[in-house]
Design an enzyme around this catalytic site. Structure first.
Site, PDB file in Angstrom:
ATOM      1  CD  GLN A  91      32.014   3.843 -37.966  1.00  0.00           C
ATOM      2  OE1 GLN A  91      32.264   4.957 -37.526  1.00  0.00           O
ATOM      3  NE2 GLN A  91      32.947   2.918 -38.102  1.00  0.00           N
ATOM      4  CB  SER A  92      26.748   6.091 -32.712  1.00  0.00           C
ATOM      5  OG  SER A  92      26.384   7.192 -31.907  1.00  0.00           O
ATOM      6  CG  ASN A  93      28.597  10.981 -36.205  1.00  0.00           C
ATOM      7  OD1 ASN A  93      29.746  10.800 -36.579  1.00  0.00           O
ATOM      8  ND2 ASN A  93      27.565  10.897 -37.024  1.00  0.00           N
ATOM      9  CB  ALA A  95      28.775   6.200 -29.610  1.00  0.00           C
TER      10      ALA A  95
END
Ligand SMILES: Cc1ncc(COP(=O)(O)O)c(C=O)c1O
Length: 359
Positions: A91-93, A95
């Site tokens: 859930q990387s912001n 990315a």
């Protein structure tokens, strides 16, 4: 407060000479948290709280990575790359903002995402940022902890065999190029404080891959070096809330080395003992990265219900919880002012539906 505009500083002009690909809606607003300050003061002393809205940088939901990507995309283009590869948790912001930045810049985007947050429900891998990554056209490779390096190399070999030129961006966009975005944020914030004639004692924000804190600190130290001693003493102190590292020292070392590298890139000489300005609070980490504590959830609800502003469970919610805990402990007086730098993250909220839905 000393009236030295960032545009007339050496650090401002060196920064302006760095290649940059505009992506963000800037300046982001600096707003008072009037209702929240009032609510907190009913319970005891509390500083006047303000918020720097870096959640409103504009790119596919915004957040702090957009400022970093302005410099990283410019560098990738200058090096002739046609593909950006980067890394993060599922859930990387970072990315998500990289996927959006690549779409805007006409680059292919490769995301290597690791399952590093324990025991999340199925939604965690389908909604929130992952959904938006795919919507922006990124190619996703999902890996288990410990396998990202190999997966990335395999994918890069494949892409290069088919003629693509890959530019790697480290997790969080945190190198001496990406961190320039937060030198720029500090100068922008300083100009807003001057414009509104606000003194400010502390800046508080979430810290994990160190680029945000290193850039802000470098900006503060650069400004301090150009002000009189009296004016420099009025600059705010910077507090990073560790939301990632089990050992706080690991984050402190990363900030130190990155801040040094950014300073070198900008030709800044840092004062002796500058490392004493690396201030960290790890009290809100709880059981680990990406797992909200009860205080995180309370902080998210409090800001949403007093100001209509959304935080996230992994970064900004934990940072805000740490700030609230300090206020509760009596760390500030009513005469002080604190700016919370909202680094974004709310696009992840649907992936935490199980945790956030009231019972
Ligand atoms: C919403 C949010 N806030 C804060 C951070 C931390 O920034 P940095 O990695 O530069 O320390 C991140 C990093 O991913 C983030 O996504």
């Amino acid at each position: 407060m000393a009236n030295l505009l960032p545009s007339s500083t050496r650090i401002g002009s060196t920064l302006a000479a760095q290649p940059r690909h505009p992506l963000a809606h800037l300046p982001t607003p600096l707003e008072p948290l009037t209702q929240l300050t009032k609510t907190l003061r009913q319970q005891g002393p509390a500083p006047e709280l303000w918020i720097k809205r870096d959640d409103c940088t504009g790119l596919a939901g915004g957040g702090n990575k957009t400022r970093k990507l302005e410099y990283l995309i410019a560098d990738a283009k200058a090096k002739g790359a046609d593909t950006l590869m980067t890394f993060g948790a599922i859930q990387s912001n970072h990315a998500r903002q990289t996927a959006a930045a690549c779409a805007e810049a006409g680059l292919a985007c490769e995301l290597i995402l690791t399952r590093q947050v324990p025991s999340r429900q199925e939604d965690y891998e389908r909604t929130g940022n992952v959904l938006l990554d795919a919507l922006c056209g990124a190619h996703l490779t999902l890996t288990e902890p410990g396998s990202a390096k190999n997966a990335a190399q395999q994918r890069q070999d494949q892409l290069e065999q088919s003629g693509q030129q890959v530019y790697r961006v480290p997790a969080g966009g945190s190198n001496e190029i990406g961190a320039l975005g937060y030198v720029q944020c500090l100068l922008e914030l300083w100009e807003q404080l001057l414009d509104k004639q606000l003194d400010c004692q502390y800046l508080v924000h979430a810290s994990s891959s160190a680029g945000t804190q290193a850039g802000l600190l470098c900006g503060l130290l650069g400004l301090a070096g150009e002000l009189s001693t009296e004016a420099a003493a009025q600059l705010p102190r910077l507090l990073g809330v560790n939301v990632y590292h089990p050992q706080e020292q690991t984050l402190a070392q990363r900030i130190e080395s990155l801040c040094g590298a950014v300073a070198q890139r900008l030709g800044l000489e840092l004062p002796t003992n500058w490392q004493s300005n690396i201030l960290l609070d790890s009290s809100a980490l709880g059981t680990g990265y990406g797992v909200p504590t009860e205080q995180t959830l309370q902080a998210i609800r409090l800001l949403a219900q007093t100001q209509g502003i959304l935080l996230d469970p992994a970064y900004s919610g934990k940072a805000f919880a740490a700030l609230l805990a300090q206020i509760k402990r009596g760390a500030f007086t009513n005469a002080e002012r604190v700016v919370f730098i909202h680094t974004g993250g709310a696009m992840v909220l649907p992936a935490y539906v199980d945790t956030l839905t009231p019972p």
